[in-house]
Design a protein around this motif. Sequence first.
Motif, short mmCIF file in Angstrom:
data_model
loop_
_atom_site.label_atom_id
_atom_site.label_comp_id
_atom_site.label_asym_id
_atom_site.label_seq_id
_atom_site.Cartn_x
_atom_site.Cartn_y
_atom_site.Cartn_z
N VAL A 222 0.87 -1.17 0.00
CA VAL A 222 0.00 0.00 0.00
C VAL A 222 0.91 1.22 0.00
N TRP A 223 0.68 2.11 -0.95
CA TRP A 223 1.47 3.34 -1.07
C TRP A 223 0.63 4.52 -0.61
N ALA A 224 1.20 5.37 0.24
CA ALA A 224 0.50 6.57 0.71
C ALA A 224 0.37 7.59 -0.41
N SER A 225 1.33 7.56 -1.33
CA SER A 225 1.33 8.39 -2.53
C SER A 225 2.23 7.66 -3.53
N PRO A 226 2.26 8.10 -4.80
CA PRO A 226 3.07 7.37 -5.78
C PRO A 226 4.56 7.27 -5.43
N ASP A 227 5.04 8.08 -4.50
CA ASP A 227 6.47 8.00 -4.16
C ASP A 227 6.72 7.65 -2.69
N PRO B 137 -0.03 -13.37 0.90
CA PRO B 137 -0.04 -13.78 2.31
C PRO B 137 -1.46 -13.86 2.85
N LEU B 138 -1.71 -14.81 3.72
CA LEU B 138 -3.04 -14.98 4.32
C LEU B 138 -3.47 -13.68 5.00
N GLY B 139 -4.71 -13.27 4.73
CA GLY B 139 -5.24 -12.06 5.33
C GLY B 139 -4.95 -10.79 4.55
N ILE B 140 -4.24 -10.93 3.42
CA ILE B 140 -3.92 -9.77 2.58
C ILE B 140 -4.74 -9.84 1.30
N SER B 141 -5.40 -8.72 0.99
CA SER B 141 -6.24 -8.65 -0.20
C SER B 141 -6.36 -7.19 -0.63
N LYS B 142 -7.01 -6.99 -1.76
CA LYS B 142 -7.30 -5.61 -2.16
C LYS B 142 -8.18 -4.92 -1.12
N ALA B 143 -9.05 -5.70 -0.46
CA ALA B 143 -9.92 -5.12 0.57
C ALA B 143 -9.10 -4.59 1.74
N THR B 144 -8.12 -5.36 2.21
CA THR B 144 -7.31 -4.88 3.34
C THR B 144 -6.49 -3.67 2.91
N GLY B 145 -6.05 -3.67 1.65
CA GLY B 145 -5.32 -2.51 1.13
C GLY B 145 -6.17 -1.26 1.10
N VAL B 146 -7.39 -1.39 0.59
CA VAL B 146 -8.30 -0.24 0.53
C VAL B 146 -8.67 0.22 1.94
N GLU B 147 -8.85 -0.72 2.86
CA GLU B 147 -9.15 -0.37 4.26
C GLU B 147 -8.00 0.45 4.86
N THR B 148 -6.76 0.07 4.54
CA THR B 148 -5.59 0.81 5.03
C THR B 148 -5.59 2.23 4.49
N VAL B 149 -5.94 2.37 3.21
CA VAL B 149 -6.04 3.72 2.61
C VAL B 149 -7.14 4.52 3.29
N CYS B 150 -8.26 3.88 3.55
CA CYS B 150 -9.37 4.57 4.21
C CYS B 150 -8.96 5.08 5.60
N GLN B 151 -8.24 4.24 6.34
CA GLN B 151 -7.76 4.66 7.67
C GLN B 151 -6.83 5.87 7.54
N LEU B 152 -5.98 5.84 6.54
CA LEU B 152 -5.05 6.94 6.29
C LEU B 152 -5.78 8.25 6.00
N LEU B 153 -6.88 8.14 5.26
CA LEU B 153 -7.61 9.33 4.80
C LEU B 153 -8.80 9.70 5.68
N GLY B 154 -9.12 8.85 6.67
CA GLY B 154 -10.28 9.12 7.52
C GLY B 154 -11.60 8.91 6.81
N ILE B 155 -11.64 7.90 5.95
CA ILE B 155 -12.85 7.56 5.18
C ILE B 155 -13.34 6.18 5.62
#
Length: 245
Positions: A72-77, A167-185
């Motif tokens: 998961v990238w916080a921004s492209p860099d 890895p077990l427990g890793i998916s696009k859903a967990t990635g998007v959830e991480t982004v949501c936490q970062l952005l407060g969404i």
Amino acid sequence: MGTYKLIALDMDGTLLNEDKKISAENQAAIREASAQGKVVIMSTGRGAISAMPFVKELGLSTPLVVVNGSEVWASPDTLLKRTLVPIETIRNLHQLAVENDCWWWAYSVAGVFNRESEGLDMDQHEWLKFGYFTDNAEKLQRIRDVVSSWGTLEITNSHPSNLELNPLGISKATGVETVCQLLGIAMSEVIAMGDSENDIAMIREAGLGVAMGNAQEEVKRIADITTVTNNEHAVAQVIRTYLLT
């Protein structure tokens, strides 16, 4: 209809048409959404190196989810989070490919390797995802059954003739959830679009889960709605219908 703040887009078979291009219609809608303060992110099975040219083409500086959520990238860099597959597991997955004589590929932090990679020393790399491809459905099912019995990996696909292991427990859903936490969404404020098994988790978890018209049947079954195909500017249609005010 909820008030959606973020749209998570699969790339191949979703944002990209069959020529692997972003249509002018999709580009315009994404730029319009960004101008209105909506967040547009890629959520893809591709690695960062492969996804970045499209991100730059769209002028996005938003987070992104790559390798099915293994990064998961916080921004492209700026890398935010990385989850590795243990080297022992990679060795076992590779051995399974050899035993079944099928094409394999694997994403490492350094790049993508495959069956034709000369002199590859797997121990010298950090691994993010492993994949198999074969048109032999029986062989593919046999590999899936073996890997499933280990109970240590997420098993999906990005095409009916392949398997993708994270890895077990890793998916696009967990990635998007991480982004949501970062952005407060909240996930209820997310639209997720995709066409394959590796999109199911995020489509299921999103406030609005969208299956492509060209999606695999299982994806259509679990989605909230099914839209048009990736050759018919589906991303633009969904953005204009559900995201723009």
